[in-house]
Design a protein around this motif. Sequence first.
Motif, PDB file in Angstrom:
ATOM      1  N   ILE A 247     -36.406 -64.547  19.733  1.00 45.16           N
ATOM      2  CA  ILE A 247     -37.026 -63.743  18.687  1.00 45.16           C
ATOM      3  C   ILE A 247     -37.530 -64.681  17.604  1.00 45.16           C
ATOM      4  CG2 ILE A 247     -35.652 -61.654  19.108  1.00 45.16           C
ATOM      5  CD1 ILE A 247     -33.801 -62.505  16.860  1.00 45.16           C
ATOM      6  N   THR A 248     -38.341 -64.150  16.718  1.00 44.21           N
ATOM      7  CA  THR A 248     -38.851 -64.939  15.606  1.00 44.21           C
ATOM      8  C   THR A 248     -37.840 -64.944  14.465  1.00 44.21           C
ATOM      9  OG1 THR A 248     -39.957 -63.030  14.617  1.00 44.21           O
ATOM     10  CG2 THR A 248     -41.198 -64.305  16.254  1.00 44.21           C
ATOM     11  N   PRO A 249     -37.920 -65.930  13.565  1.00 39.21           N
ATOM     12  CA  PRO A 249     -37.013 -65.918  12.407  1.00 39.21           C
ATOM     13  C   PRO A 249     -37.136 -64.655  11.569  1.00 39.21           C
ATOM     14  CG  PRO A 249     -38.046 -68.073  12.640  1.00 39.21           C
ATOM     15  CD  PRO A 249     -38.710 -67.169  13.630  1.00 39.21           C
ATOM     16  N   GLU A 250     -38.348 -64.090  11.483  1.00 41.02           N
ATOM     17  CA  GLU A 250     -38.512 -62.849  10.729  1.00 41.02           C
ATOM     18  C   GLU A 250     -37.754 -61.703  11.390  1.00 41.02           C
ATOM     19  OE1 GLU A 250     -40.915 -64.822  11.691  1.00 41.02           O
ATOM     20  OE2 GLU A 250     -41.503 -65.726   9.757  1.00 41.02           O
ATOM     21  N   GLN A 251     -37.823 -61.619  12.721  1.00 38.92           N
ATOM     22  CA  GLN A 251     -37.070 -60.584  13.429  1.00 38.92           C
ATOM     23  C   GLN A 251     -35.565 -60.782  13.266  1.00 38.92           C
ATOM     24  OE1 GLN A 251     -38.673 -61.064  17.387  1.00 38.92           O
ATOM     25  NE2 GLN A 251     -40.163 -59.416  17.101  1.00 38.92           N
ATOM     26  N   PHE A 252     -35.129 -62.040  13.255  1.00 39.99           N
ATOM     27  CA  PHE A 252     -33.705 -62.322  13.060  1.00 39.99           C
ATOM     28  C   PHE A 252     -33.234 -61.845  11.688  1.00 39.99           C
ATOM     29  CE2 PHE A 252     -30.462 -65.330  11.471  1.00 39.99           C
ATOM     30  CZ  PHE A 252     -29.440 -65.036  12.358  1.00 39.99           C
ATOM     31  N   GLN A 253     -34.018 -62.118  10.654  1.00 36.52           N
ATOM     32  CA  GLN A 253     -33.648 -61.658   9.319  1.00 36.52           C
ATOM     33  C   GLN A 253     -33.666 -60.136   9.229  1.00 36.52           C
ATOM     34  OE1 GLN A 253     -32.456 -63.516   6.947  1.00 36.52           O
ATOM     35  NE2 GLN A 253     -32.747 -65.413   8.116  1.00 36.52           N
ATOM     36  N   GLN A 254     -34.608 -59.508   9.912  1.00 35.05           N
ATOM     37  CA  GLN A 254     -34.656 -58.047   9.923  1.00 35.05           C
ATOM     38  C   GLN A 254     -33.435 -57.465  10.628  1.00 35.05           C
ATOM     39  OE1 GLN A 254     -36.742 -56.075   8.307  1.00 35.05           O
ATOM     40  NE2 GLN A 254     -35.640 -54.273   9.036  1.00 35.05           N
ATOM     41  N   ASN A 255     -33.000 -58.112  11.704  1.00 34.40           N
ATOM     42  CA  ASN A 255     -31.795 -57.650  12.398  1.00 34.40           C
ATOM     43  C   ASN A 255     -30.565 -57.769  11.505  1.00 34.40           C
ATOM     44  OD1 ASN A 255     -33.398 -57.188  14.619  1.00 34.40           O
ATOM     45  ND2 ASN A 255     -32.775 -59.047  15.699  1.00 34.40           N
ATOM     46  N   LEU A 256     -30.454 -58.877  10.771  1.00 37.11           N
ATOM     47  CA  LEU A 256     -29.326 -59.037   9.852  1.00 37.11           C
ATOM     48  C   LEU A 256     -29.353 -57.978   8.759  1.00 37.11           C
ATOM     49  CD1 LEU A 256     -29.109 -62.922   9.378  1.00 37.11           C
ATOM     50  CD2 LEU A 256     -27.802 -61.469  10.924  1.00 37.11           C
ATOM     51  N   LYS A 257     -30.539 -57.673   8.268  1.00 37.02           N
ATOM     52  CA  LYS A 257     -30.658 -56.644   7.238  1.00 37.02           C
ATOM     53  C   LYS A 257     -30.257 -55.274   7.783  1.00 37.02           C
ATOM     54  CE  LYS A 257     -33.946 -54.693   3.928  1.00 37.02           C
ATOM     55  NZ  LYS A 257     -35.355 -54.723   3.441  1.00 37.02           N
ATOM     56  N   THR A 258     -30.649 -54.990   9.017  1.00 32.62           N
ATOM     57  CA  THR A 258     -30.273 -53.718   9.633  1.00 32.62           C
ATOM     58  C   THR A 258     -28.761 -53.605   9.784  1.00 32.62           C
ATOM     59  OG1 THR A 258     -32.377 -53.659  10.831  1.00 32.62           O
ATOM     60  CG2 THR A 258     -30.602 -52.248  11.650  1.00 32.62           C
ATOM     61  N   LEU A 259     -28.127 -54.688  10.239  1.00 33.73           N
ATOM     62  CA  LEU A 259     -26.663 -54.677  10.370  1.00 33.73           C
ATOM     63  C   LEU A 259     -25.987 -54.507   9.021  1.00 33.73           C
ATOM     64  CD1 LEU A 259     -26.131 -57.551  12.974  1.00 33.73           C
ATOM     65  CD2 LEU A 259     -25.997 -55.093  13.373  1.00 33.73           C
ATOM     66  N   GLU A 260     -26.546 -55.131   8.001  1.00 27.94           N
ATOM     67  CA  GLU A 260     -25.957 -54.991   6.665  1.00 27.94           C
ATOM     68  C   GLU A 260     -26.070 -53.564   6.152  1.00 27.94           C
ATOM     69  OE1 GLU A 260     -26.518 -56.846   2.138  1.00 27.94           O
ATOM     70  OE2 GLU A 260     -27.840 -57.440   3.785  1.00 27.94           O
ATOM     71  N   ILE A 261     -27.217 -52.950   6.389  1.00 25.65           N
ATOM     72  CA  ILE A 261     -27.409 -51.570   5.939  1.00 25.65           C
ATOM     73  C   ILE A 261     -26.481 -50.629   6.703  1.00 25.65           C
ATOM     74  CG2 ILE A 261     -29.060 -49.671   5.872  1.00 25.65           C
ATOM     75  CD1 ILE A 261     -31.243 -51.694   5.323  1.00 25.65           C
ATOM     76  N   ASN A 262     -26.315 -50.876   8.007  1.00 24.97           N
ATOM     77  CA  ASN A 262     -25.439 -50.015   8.807  1.00 24.97           C
ATOM     78  C   ASN A 262     -23.994 -50.090   8.344  1.00 24.97           C
ATOM     79  OD1 ASN A 262     -27.686 -49.398  10.291  1.00 24.97           O
ATOM     80  ND2 ASN A 262     -27.143 -50.667  12.048  1.00 24.97           N
ATOM     81  N   GLY A 263     -23.570 -51.253   7.895  1.00 31.90           N
ATOM     82  CA  GLY A 263     -22.186 -51.401   7.460  1.00 31.90           C
ATOM     83  C   GLY A 263     -21.974 -51.197   5.987  1.00 31.90           C
ATOM     84  N   ARG A 264     -23.014 -50.814   5.280  1.00 25.95           N
ATOM     85  CA  ARG A 264     -22.907 -50.649   3.835  1.00 25.95           C
ATOM     86  C   ARG A 264     -22.411 -49.256   3.506  1.00 25.95           C
ATOM     87  NH1 ARG A 264     -28.371 -51.567   0.767  1.00 25.95           N
ATOM     88  NH2 ARG A 264     -28.199 -53.539   1.882  1.00 25.95           N
ATOM     89  N   GLY A 265     -21.647 -49.146   2.437  1.00 26.54           N
ATOM     90  CA  GLY A 265     -21.138 -47.851   2.004  1.00 26.54           C
ATOM     91  C   GLY A 265     -22.214 -47.025   1.332  1.00 26.54           C
ATOM     92  N   TYR A 266     -21.825 -45.856   0.876  1.00 26.35           N
ATOM     93  CA  TYR A 266     -22.756 -44.914   0.277  1.00 26.35           C
ATOM     94  C   TYR A 266     -22.949 -45.155  -1.222  1.00 26.35           C
ATOM     95  CZ  TYR A 266     -23.139 -41.888   4.336  1.00 26.35           C
ATOM     96  OH  TYR A 266     -23.419 -41.386   5.574  1.00 26.35           O
ATOM     97  N   GLU A 267     -22.314 -46.204  -1.778  1.00 22.44           N
ATOM     98  CA  GLU A 267     -22.468 -46.433  -3.203  1.00 22.44           C
ATOM     99  C   GLU A 267     -23.874 -46.891  -3.560  1.00 22.44           C
ATOM    100  OE1 GLU A 267     -20.467 -45.682  -5.515  1.00 22.44           O
ATOM    101  OE2 GLU A 267     -18.847 -45.038  -4.215  1.00 22.44           O
ATOM    102  N   VAL A 268     -24.597 -47.424  -2.574  1.00 21.41           N
ATOM    103  CA  VAL A 268     -25.968 -47.873  -2.820  1.00 21.41           C
ATOM    104  C   VAL A 268     -26.873 -47.199  -1.802  1.00 21.41           C
ATOM    105  CG1 VAL A 268     -25.322 -50.069  -3.840  1.00 21.41           C
ATOM    106  CG2 VAL A 268     -25.502 -49.893  -1.377  1.00 21.41           C
ATOM    107  N   ALA A 269     -28.169 -47.432  -1.972  1.00 20.68           N
ATOM    108  CA  ALA A 269     -29.141 -46.823  -1.061  1.00 20.68           C
ATOM    109  C   ALA A 269     -28.836 -47.244   0.371  1.00 20.68           C
ATOM    110  CB  ALA A 269     -30.556 -47.245  -1.451  1.00 20.68           C
ATOM    111  N   ARG A 270     -28.866 -46.280   1.246  1.00 23.96           N
ATOM    112  CA  ARG A 270     -28.462 -46.538   2.628  1.00 23.96           C
ATOM    113  C   ARG A 270     -29.296 -45.692   3.566  1.00 23.96           C
ATOM    114  NH1 ARG A 270     -24.258 -44.509   6.238  1.00 23.96           N
ATOM    115  NH2 ARG A 270     -23.423 -46.208   7.475  1.00 23.96           N
ATOM    116  N   ALA A 271     -29.880 -46.340   4.559  1.00 22.01           N
ATOM    117  CA  ALA A 271     -30.636 -45.624   5.588  1.00 22.01           C
ATOM    118  C   ALA A 271     -29.970 -45.906   6.922  1.00 22.01           C
ATOM    119  CB  ALA A 271     -32.094 -46.080   5.601  1.00 22.01           C
ATOM    120  N   SER A 272     -28.936 -45.144   7.235  1.00 20.88           N
ATOM    121  CA  SER A 272     -28.143 -45.381   8.423  1.00 20.88           C
ATOM    122  C   SER A 272     -28.929 -44.978   9.664  1.00 20.88           C
ATOM    123  CB  SER A 272     -26.833 -44.591   8.352  1.00 20.88           C
ATOM    124  OG  SER A 272     -27.108 -43.212   8.199  1.00 20.88           O
ATOM    125  N   PRO A 273     -28.578 -45.541  10.815  1.00 21.90           N
ATOM    126  CA  PRO A 273     -29.286 -45.168  12.059  1.00 21.90           C
ATOM    127  C   PRO A 273     -29.025 -43.714  12.395  1.00 21.90           C
ATOM    128  CG  PRO A 273     -27.354 -46.513  12.529  1.00 21.90           C
ATOM    129  CD  PRO A 273     -27.547 -46.550  11.046  1.00 21.90           C
TER     130      PRO A 273
END
Length: 705
Positions: free
Chosen positions: A293-319
Amino acid sequence: MNASFKVQPQHLERGAYLYVRQSSMRQVVENVESTKRQYALRGRATALGWRDDQIITIDSDQGESGASASWREGFQRLVTDVGMGRAGIVMGLEVSRLARNNADWHRLLEICAFADTLILDEDGVYNPASFNDRLLLGLKGTMSEAELHLIKARLRGGILNKARRGEYRCPLPTGFVYDELGNVVLDPDLQVRETIAYFFETFSRVGSACQTVKVFKNEGLRFPSRMRNEKLITFQPLTTSTALRTLNHPRYAGTYVYGRRYYRRTADGKNVPRKRERDDWLACIPDAHPGYITPEQFQQNLKTLEINGRGYEVARASPPREGAALLQGRAVCGLCGRHFRLRYATRRGRQEAWYICDRAQGTRGEPCCQSIAGAPIDEAVGALVAAMVTPAAVELALEIRREIEIRHNEADRLRLRAVERAQYAADLAQRRFMLVDPNNRLVADTLEHEWNDKLRTLANAREERERSQQQDRLALDDAIRERLIAMTTDFKTLWRDQSLPNRERKRLLAHIIEDVTLIKLPEEGTTRIHVRFKAGRTETLTAQNPKSSAQQVKTRPEVLELIDKLLDSHTCSEIADILNDQGIRPGGCVRPGKSDIRFTALRVSYVAQRNGLRSRRDRLRDRGMLTRPEAAARLGIHEATLVSWVRHGLVTRHAYNDYASLYEVSDLSPPTKHCSRWDRLTDRVARMQAVQESKPSHPIKGVVV
């Protein structure tokens, strides 16, 4: 002082302990001279006066580092025997063989001084109870520890220097190998490359590591795994830990990294890994080698994982999940600005979704912001989406069909690779069996058994591929094609289709709507919905809040109006019969499982009283109706006579329930409509009185009249 003068008879009465250690197994195998020198210290003990049977050799710590004593069983045994007074002398080639840690070394010195035990190395014999000898031994221990640090620093410096250039060879994750020149290249195995590429494509589609694992399981695919220092590749079921490890590894994006972790030694001697922040990595070289994958796709994947594991105290767009709430992760509280949480409840046999904003209540004890039923909100937003998407439904249908076909073709290609691998293994086993001497049955039977196992594996792989192909064909049969065609003509029908999973609706919604702000208006009984689309456009909707349980069973206003009208001329039981004949049920509707509930006199009376309707008795009293005693007194007759008059129609009776009535008496004389009958009755009474008066009186015997 000569060594022979330090050795006393009490020392010779105890054993002589020889401690032998090499730092690694490689040194044990290659540095044999050091081992020979250590074992040669037995001659020194014999020369000092110890018998050969008194010399105890401890060599169980071969291949163990001397940085700590926690994992060295031999050193722990040595310290124990010295403390128990069993050792007269402890022998080691040098201090570094016994310990390279000052804490362990000085502990041994303390115990030896307390137990009057001597220490011998290649330079001489020392008495730890003597200040000069102990000072010298302490300096040797300090130098040994410093030497260990210098050795590690030199080795570490060379590694870091190569790592900063990207030349240090680290263990590669599955999917990469080193070529003949030492460069990192993609694995030459085509099945491995295609499986890893399909893994990243699946994650980009579903947006969750767990959902990616489910896709691999449902499609019968396995993920490659290469053991360290082994060239054999095994395909195993994909697990969540493997998926997360693959998604977080930068080398799949072609980035050379080193030093992502550091190790801390605990009290029990174990090395515990700790993660470093990205800015603290010792080496990070982008585009150092090919990647999946490209480095941009890798960073996007990390961001997706972070959002999935983030609590509801901040903006969250869960899968998207399977729940009924359409605005999962996109509903925002209009009062506090936080994202709503979801709560599901099963009521009346169906699952209901609620949007709840109660984090302030749980953390600070404040009142709950809002609690909104999800069904009206989802229905309003769904209708808006259906109305907007209809013009683009044709393109969307074709895109969905292409995506499904590509997905199935990619999965079938991976299954074909598994069949080819099994075919190669079966052919290899066949060639081995053909090359063996048939008379050598010991080898021939084993190779024949292996060949049969490979053939069974090949048959299973082919059957699995055929079964999966059949399932894929069923997924794109005529029914699916008809649904895709229906999408082009009537998207609203497809959107409301009960067989369409909620997950698919949420995925479609994620491409259209950014977020939805909800504000509940209790005084109006509605909820205001502010929809913000991806392009920046906004829409405001209003949804009617569902009625509470009490409101749902409350009698409808039109039914109350009908009961109020009927109370003027009917009793409660008569009203109940009229309502039942008209199909009206209590609560104003027919509820599931409650269709047998009907109006009764008691229920009509309760509804009238509960809603403040005047009773029939009060209405009759207002019209001048009298009770039986009052009517009899008004007419100047007995109550029994009043009943007879009612039976003959002289007085009108009005019932106000099934057991009591009121009487209508307009004047002192009977009503005009009953005059003829009254006259006949009066004449009859008068004639009876005249006949009675005309009869002669007959006095009773014995009585004087």
